[in-house]
Motif scaffolding. Sequence first.
Motif, PDB file in Angstrom:
ATOM      1  N   PRO A 257       0.843  -1.203   0.000  1.00 30.17           N
ATOM      2  CA  PRO A 257       0.000   0.000   0.000  1.00 30.17           C
ATOM      3  C   PRO A 257       0.871   1.243   0.000  1.00 30.17           C
ATOM      4  CG  PRO A 257       0.080  -0.965   2.188  1.00 30.17           C
ATOM      5  CD  PRO A 257       0.805  -1.922   1.290  1.00 30.17           C
ATOM      6  N   ALA A 258       0.265   2.375  -0.304  1.00 26.80           N
ATOM      7  CA  ALA A 258       1.021   3.627  -0.335  1.00 26.80           C
ATOM      8  C   ALA A 258       1.651   3.934   1.008  1.00 26.80           C
ATOM      9  CB  ALA A 258       0.121   4.776  -0.780  1.00 26.80           C
ATOM     10  N   MET A 259       1.006   3.533   2.095  1.00 22.74           N
ATOM     11  CA  MET A 259       1.552   3.697   3.443  1.00 22.74           C
ATOM     12  C   MET A 259       1.237   2.440   4.248  1.00 22.74           C
ATOM     13  SD  MET A 259       3.095   4.956   5.956  1.00 22.74           S
ATOM     14  CE  MET A 259       3.722   6.411   5.142  1.00 22.74           C
TER      15      MET A 259
ATOM     16  N   PRO B  91      14.906  13.925   6.735  1.00 23.29           N
ATOM     17  CA  PRO B  91      13.441  13.960   6.728  1.00 23.29           C
ATOM     18  C   PRO B  91      12.864  15.366   6.812  1.00 23.29           C
ATOM     19  CG  PRO B  91      14.216  12.208   8.144  1.00 23.29           C
ATOM     20  CD  PRO B  91      15.430  12.992   7.745  1.00 23.29           C
ATOM     21  N   GLN B  92      13.556  16.268   7.464  1.00 25.48           N
ATOM     22  CA  GLN B  92      13.051  17.630   7.617  1.00 25.48           C
ATOM     23  C   GLN B  92      12.721  18.273   6.276  1.00 25.48           C
ATOM     24  OE1 GLN B  92      15.392  20.178  10.163  1.00 25.48           O
ATOM     25  NE2 GLN B  92      14.795  21.999   8.993  1.00 25.48           N
ATOM     26  N   TYR B  93      13.446  17.877   5.232  1.00 22.73           N
ATOM     27  CA  TYR B  93      13.258  18.486   3.912  1.00 22.73           C
ATOM     28  C   TYR B  93      12.431  17.615   2.976  1.00 22.73           C
ATOM     29  CZ  TYR B  93      17.050  21.155   5.933  1.00 22.73           C
ATOM     30  OH  TYR B  93      17.821  21.906   6.795  1.00 22.73           O
ATOM     31  N   LEU B  94      11.892  16.529   3.500  1.00 27.23           N
ATOM     32  CA  LEU B  94      11.083  15.625   2.698  1.00 27.23           C
ATOM     33  C   LEU B  94       9.622  15.734   3.102  1.00 27.23           C
ATOM     34  CD1 LEU B  94      13.418  12.476   2.877  1.00 27.23           C
ATOM     35  CD2 LEU B  94      13.392  14.291   1.146  1.00 27.23           C
ATOM     36  N   ASP B  95       8.764  15.172   2.286  1.00 26.69           N
ATOM     37  CA  ASP B  95       7.330  15.200   2.564  1.00 26.69           C
ATOM     38  C   ASP B  95       6.885  13.883   3.174  1.00 26.69           C
ATOM     39  OD1 ASP B  95       7.104  17.733   1.453  1.00 26.69           O
ATOM     40  OD2 ASP B  95       6.657  16.950  -0.548  1.00 26.69           O
ATOM     41  N   PRO B  96       6.150  13.920   4.283  1.00 23.94           N
ATOM     42  CA  PRO B  96       5.581  12.683   4.810  1.00 23.94           C
ATOM     43  C   PRO B  96       4.526  12.153   3.851  1.00 23.94           C
ATOM     44  CG  PRO B  96       4.659  14.579   5.963  1.00 23.94           C
ATOM     45  CD  PRO B  96       5.736  15.108   5.045  1.00 23.94           C
ATOM     46  N   ILE B  97       4.485  10.837   3.721  1.00 23.26           N
ATOM     47  CA  ILE B  97       3.530  10.194   2.822  1.00 23.26           C
ATOM     48  C   ILE B  97       2.397   9.615   3.663  1.00 23.26           C
ATOM     49  CG2 ILE B  97       3.201   8.439   1.051  1.00 23.26           C
ATOM     50  CD1 ILE B  97       5.131  10.672   0.241  1.00 23.26           C
ATOM     51  N   GLY B  98       1.178   9.957   3.333  1.00 22.84           N
ATOM     52  CA  GLY B  98       0.041   9.415   4.063  1.00 22.84           C
ATOM     53  C   GLY B  98      -0.314  10.275   5.266  1.00 22.84           C
ATOM     54  N   ASP B  99      -1.521  10.077   5.738  1.00 18.01           N
ATOM     55  CA  ASP B  99      -2.041  10.853   6.861  1.00 18.01           C
ATOM     56  C   ASP B  99      -2.161   9.933   8.064  1.00 18.01           C
ATOM     57  OD1 ASP B  99      -3.181  12.715   8.485  1.00 18.01           O
ATOM     58  OD2 ASP B  99      -5.168  12.609   7.569  1.00 18.01           O
ATOM     59  N   ILE B 100      -1.055   9.754   8.775  1.00 13.14           N
ATOM     60  CA  ILE B 100      -1.049   8.896   9.952  1.00 13.14           C
ATOM     61  C   ILE B 100      -0.530   9.699  11.144  1.00 13.14           C
ATOM     62  CG2 ILE B 100      -0.691   6.800   8.587  1.00 13.14           C
ATOM     63  CD1 ILE B 100       2.257   6.872   9.598  1.00 13.14           C
ATOM     64  N   PRO B 101      -0.849   9.285  12.355  1.00 11.08           N
ATOM     65  CA  PRO B 101      -0.328  10.000  13.520  1.00 11.08           C
ATOM     66  C   PRO B 101       1.143   9.676  13.755  1.00 11.08           C
ATOM     67  CG  PRO B 101      -1.651   8.136  14.226  1.00 11.08           C
ATOM     68  CD  PRO B 101      -1.798   8.217  12.734  1.00 11.08           C
TER      69      PRO B 101
ATOM     70  N   LEU C 200       0.614  16.558   8.561  1.00 10.05           N
ATOM     71  CA  LEU C 200       0.719  15.343   9.350  1.00 10.05           C
ATOM     72  C   LEU C 200       0.288  15.613  10.790  1.00 10.05           C
ATOM     73  CD1 LEU C 200       1.744  12.427   8.705  1.00 10.05           C
ATOM     74  CD2 LEU C 200       3.805  13.018   9.972  1.00 10.05           C
ATOM     75  N   ALA C 201      -0.371  14.631  11.389  1.00  8.18           N
ATOM     76  CA  ALA C 201      -0.819  14.754  12.777  1.00  8.18           C
ATOM     77  C   ALA C 201       0.349  14.409  13.696  1.00  8.18           C
ATOM     78  CB  ALA C 201      -1.996  13.831  13.040  1.00  8.18           C
TER      79      ALA C 201
END
Length: 290
Positions: free
Chosen positions: A174-176, A214-224, A253-254
């Motif tokens: 899955p995507a995440m 990671p600070q300069y990357l985008d989180p993938i998916g909407d997870i806590p 992101l949450a």
Amino acid sequence: MTAVYGNYDQQALDAEYNLRPLWPDVPEVVAHRENESAAVRGRIPGRLNIAYGTEPKQTLDVFPPSNGRAGAPALIYIHGGYWQMSDKDDTTYIAPAFLDAGIAFVTLNYTLAPAAGIGDMVDECRRAVAWIYQNAAEIGVDADRLYIAGHSAGGHLTAMLLATDWTAVDQALPAMPFRGGCALSGLYDLEPIRLTYLNEVLGLDAETATQNSPQYLDPIGDIPLILSVGERETDEFKRHQAELSAAWSAKGLAVREIPAPACHHYTIVGSFGDPASDLHKAMIAMIRDI
């Protein structure tokens, strides 16, 4: 004074990351971690040293929940050690509190520097997660209830996994693949690491540092995501968390920051595995609420 990063000269910057001399109880904490992990591995049945790849360090352990139920949610844990030290065998001292809560505990190894670069380590952790997802039924965990956590370098690798395009890793994924995550005392901006004594072993260049920050990357998916850093840690470790929290919260992101009072870099992991701590309770609540 010649500044090499921010307001730090070389000596001051190195001191922010040279952690063992900072707290007199570190040898005791490390000895407890190793001895108690060995004791846990001796008394709790688990499947040890499962290969997820062909290289010697590409192995993982799976410990089933205390209730013995198959199809349990699983916490995948990545050890720290500045990408050049430590081992999964030293992490199982925190497993019992999760096992007693009905959560399987999976801990993995990855090839360390200088034998591997940080990008290689990220790829190995991705491979481990793909293996866990694809073999979830066989190892007795629920592929739809995977959670990821890590400490220090493992916190960095955890964040990198949350910024991964998993369909590019394997189209069957899955995507995440995670339902939530937790990063403890993580390193999310590798540029200052590149400028410290640590880079003598890591061999980062400016491009690789940016690609793996990671600070300069985008989180993938909407997870806590839970972030925590010890109250007694250095200003740089606190900065890493504050800046990642701000950056990823701004991207939707949450993110929840959980205080770790009285903890330093080496004791925060024990707090994560302590059923009485707010940090542990937050992780349990995340797994049970989703």
